[in-house]
Write a protein that holds these residues in place. Structure first.
Motif, PDB file in Angstrom:
ATOM      1  N   LEU A   1       0.833  -1.202   0.000  1.00 57.19           N
ATOM      2  CA  LEU A   1       0.000   0.000   0.000  1.00 57.19           C
ATOM      3  C   LEU A   1       0.868   1.252   0.000  1.00 57.19           C
ATOM      4  N   ARG A   2       0.330   2.296  -0.573  1.00 56.85           N
ATOM      5  CA  ARG A   2       0.895   3.642  -0.476  1.00 56.85           C
ATOM      6  C   ARG A   2      -0.272   4.607  -0.633  1.00 56.85           C
ATOM      7  N   LYS A   3      -0.040   5.859  -0.369  1.00 55.26           N
ATOM      8  CA  LYS A   3      -1.127   6.845  -0.428  1.00 55.26           C
ATOM      9  C   LYS A   3      -1.643   7.061  -1.848  1.00 55.26           C
ATOM     10  N   ASP A   4      -2.949   7.336  -1.926  1.00 53.92           N
ATOM     11  CA  ASP A   4      -3.635   7.787  -3.144  1.00 53.92           C
ATOM     12  C   ASP A   4      -3.585   6.803  -4.309  1.00 53.92           C
ATOM     13  N   LEU A   5      -3.707   5.529  -4.038  1.00 54.00           N
ATOM     14  CA  LEU A   5      -3.790   4.531  -5.109  1.00 54.00           C
ATOM     15  C   LEU A   5      -5.167   4.614  -5.772  1.00 54.00           C
ATOM     16  N   ASP A   6      -5.226   4.156  -7.005  1.00 54.28           N
ATOM     17  CA  ASP A   6      -6.526   4.085  -7.684  1.00 54.28           C
ATOM     18  C   ASP A   6      -7.375   2.965  -7.085  1.00 54.28           C
ATOM     19  N   VAL A   7      -6.773   1.772  -6.955  1.00 52.38           N
ATOM     20  CA  VAL A   7      -7.506   0.595  -6.500  1.00 52.38           C
ATOM     21  C   VAL A   7      -6.667  -0.183  -5.495  1.00 52.38           C
ATOM     22  N   VAL A   8      -7.297  -0.580  -4.402  1.00 54.16           N
ATOM     23  CA  VAL A   8      -6.696  -1.551  -3.489  1.00 54.16           C
ATOM     24  C   VAL A   8      -7.523  -2.824  -3.612  1.00 54.16           C
ATOM     25  N   PHE A   9      -6.853  -3.900  -3.979  1.00 52.03           N
ATOM     26  CA  PHE A   9      -7.488  -5.209  -4.063  1.00 52.03           C
ATOM     27  C   PHE A   9      -7.378  -5.855  -2.688  1.00 52.03           C
ATOM     28  N   CYS A  10      -8.510  -6.322  -2.170  1.00 52.33           N
ATOM     29  CA  CYS A  10      -8.572  -6.869  -0.828  1.00 52.33           C
ATOM     30  C   CYS A  10      -8.959  -8.337  -0.888  1.00 52.33           C
ATOM     31  N   GLY A  11      -7.974  -9.202  -0.664  1.00 49.43           N
ATOM     32  CA  GLY A  11      -8.253 -10.623  -0.607  1.00 49.43           C
ATOM     33  C   GLY A  11      -8.979 -10.984   0.678  1.00 49.43           C
ATOM     34  N   ILE A  12      -9.475 -12.190   0.729  1.00 50.30           N
ATOM     35  CA  ILE A  12     -10.159 -12.666   1.933  1.00 50.30           C
ATOM     36  C   ILE A  12      -9.139 -12.748   3.063  1.00 50.30           C
ATOM     37  N   ASN A  13      -8.064 -13.488   2.826  1.00 53.16           N
ATOM     38  CA  ASN A  13      -6.921 -13.600   3.734  1.00 53.16           C
ATOM     39  C   ASN A  13      -5.793 -14.231   2.932  1.00 53.16           C
TER      40      ASN A  13
ATOM     41  N   LEU B   1      -2.400  -3.973  -2.542  1.00 51.60           N
ATOM     42  CA  LEU B   1      -2.926  -5.255  -2.073  1.00 51.60           C
ATOM     43  C   LEU B   1      -2.999  -5.284  -0.558  1.00 51.60           C
ATOM     44  N   THR B   2      -4.094  -5.816  -0.053  1.00 52.16           N
ATOM     45  CA  THR B   2      -4.265  -6.069   1.372  1.00 52.16           C
ATOM     46  C   THR B   2      -5.179  -7.274   1.505  1.00 52.16           C
ATOM     47  N   ALA B   3      -5.450  -7.660   2.726  1.00 52.94           N
ATOM     48  CA  ALA B   3      -6.381  -8.759   2.991  1.00 52.94           C
ATOM     49  C   ALA B   3      -7.338  -8.324   4.082  1.00 52.94           C
TER      50      ALA B   3
ATOM     51  N   ARG C   1      -8.943   5.346  -4.149  1.00 51.54           N
ATOM     52  CA  ARG C   1     -10.242   5.708  -4.732  1.00 51.54           C
ATOM     53  C   ARG C   1     -11.229   4.548  -4.633  1.00 51.54           C
ATOM     54  N   TYR C   2     -10.716   3.322  -4.848  1.00 47.70           N
ATOM     55  CA  TYR C   2     -11.567   2.131  -4.868  1.00 47.70           C
ATOM     56  C   TYR C   2     -10.992   1.044  -3.976  1.00 47.70           C
ATOM     57  N   LEU C   3     -11.889   0.286  -3.366  1.00 49.88           N
ATOM     58  CA  LEU C   3     -11.549  -0.936  -2.650  1.00 49.88           C
ATOM     59  C   LEU C   3     -12.289  -2.062  -3.344  1.00 49.88           C
ATOM     60  N   ALA C   4     -11.548  -3.062  -3.792  1.00 44.55           N
ATOM     61  CA  ALA C   4     -12.160  -4.192  -4.492  1.00 44.55           C
ATOM     62  C   ALA C   4     -11.972  -5.454  -3.660  1.00 44.55           C
ATOM     63  N   PHE C   5     -13.059  -5.932  -3.066  1.00 42.14           N
ATOM     64  CA  PHE C   5     -13.027  -7.202  -2.351  1.00 42.14           C
ATOM     65  C   PHE C   5     -12.953  -8.322  -3.378  1.00 42.14           C
ATOM     66  N   LEU C   6     -12.047  -9.257  -3.174  1.00 46.15           N
ATOM     67  CA  LEU C   6     -11.889 -10.388  -4.090  1.00 46.15           C
ATOM     68  C   LEU C   6     -12.667 -11.566  -3.531  1.00 46.15           C
ATOM     69  N   GLY C   7     -13.896 -11.654  -3.931  1.00 46.47           N
ATOM     70  CA  GLY C   7     -14.804 -12.671  -3.423  1.00 46.47           C
ATOM     71  C   GLY C   7     -15.801 -12.072  -2.458  1.00 46.47           C
ATOM     72  N   LYS C   8     -16.924 -12.745  -2.311  1.00 47.63           N
ATOM     73  CA  LYS C   8     -18.000 -12.253  -1.453  1.00 47.63           C
ATOM     74  C   LYS C   8     -17.792 -12.474   0.044  1.00 47.63           C
ATOM     75  N   PRO C   9     -17.056 -13.513   0.485  1.00 51.17           N
ATOM     76  CA  PRO C   9     -17.003 -13.799   1.928  1.00 51.17           C
ATOM     77  C   PRO C   9     -16.502 -12.647   2.796  1.00 51.17           C
ATOM     78  N   ALA C  10     -15.452 -11.963   2.396  1.00 47.55           N
ATOM     79  CA  ALA C  10     -14.923 -10.879   3.240  1.00 47.55           C
ATOM     80  C   ALA C  10     -15.926  -9.726   3.315  1.00 47.55           C
TER      81      ALA C  10
END
Length: 183
Positions: free
Chosen positions: A17-29, A77-79, A113-122
């Protein structure tokens, strides 16, 4: 699982991660294998890196060993839950609820700007939703617009590679539009 809850491991996979990204993809874990390797989506069966490239987020295919280069392309990327497991089904609903505050603080700190959860469970676990639709969620979390995308895991055979690319490309189109508008 022990009577007092899930086993707590000291093994962690650091966020990218860093400041002001367009999209952070968030995995379940993180997958246990990815945490051991020290790289996100390191399984050869995971389609994440290929989908990002084909959907236009990156100009070339990134190898898991070079996962940190994703930051150059405005993505991070984060989880949702930090604890690595062999399978996401090992997580408890309590872990998702417990993780919500930390995830929100990360988003407020880094301001994507955006957070994208990768999958519905999280998403479902954090927001306590029984039913979740794919795509834009018409809400903000930690200041970011929220999307739910299919998990690119090789175990997720409900979506072909082309279907994954198509859904991820919708987010890419929205993020490019928002990026132009914010100039």
């Amino acid at each position: 699982m022990r009577p007092n809850g899930p086993r707590r491991s000291t093994l962690r996979l650091p966020d990218l991660l860093r400041k002001d990204l367009d999209v952070v993809f968030c995995g379940i874990n993180p997958a246990l294998s990815a945490a051991r390797a020290g790289h996100h989506f390191s399984s050869p069966n995971n389609r994440f890196w290929r989908v990002l490239f084909l959907a236009g987020f990156t100009p070339h295919l990134i190898s898991p060993e070079n996962d940190s280069t994703i930051l150059q392309y405005g993505c991070g990327l984060t989880a949702a839950v930090e604890r690595p497991t062999v399978s996401a089904s090992e997580l408890t609903s309590h872990e998702f609820r417990e993780a919500a505050g930390e995830l929100e603080r990360k988003l407020q700190r880094y301001r994507p700007r955006y957070l994208a959860f990768l999958g519905k469970p999280a998403f479902a676990g954090i927001f306590r939703k029984g039913s979740v639709n794919w795509g834009e969620q018409f809400m903000r979390f930690g200041g970011a617009e929220v999307w739910v995308l299919p998990n690119p895991s090789g175990l997720n055979r409900a979506f072909s590679l082309q279907e994954l690319v198509s859904v991820y490309r919708e987010l890419r189109t929205a993020s490019k539009r928002t990026h132009r508008e914010s100039r």
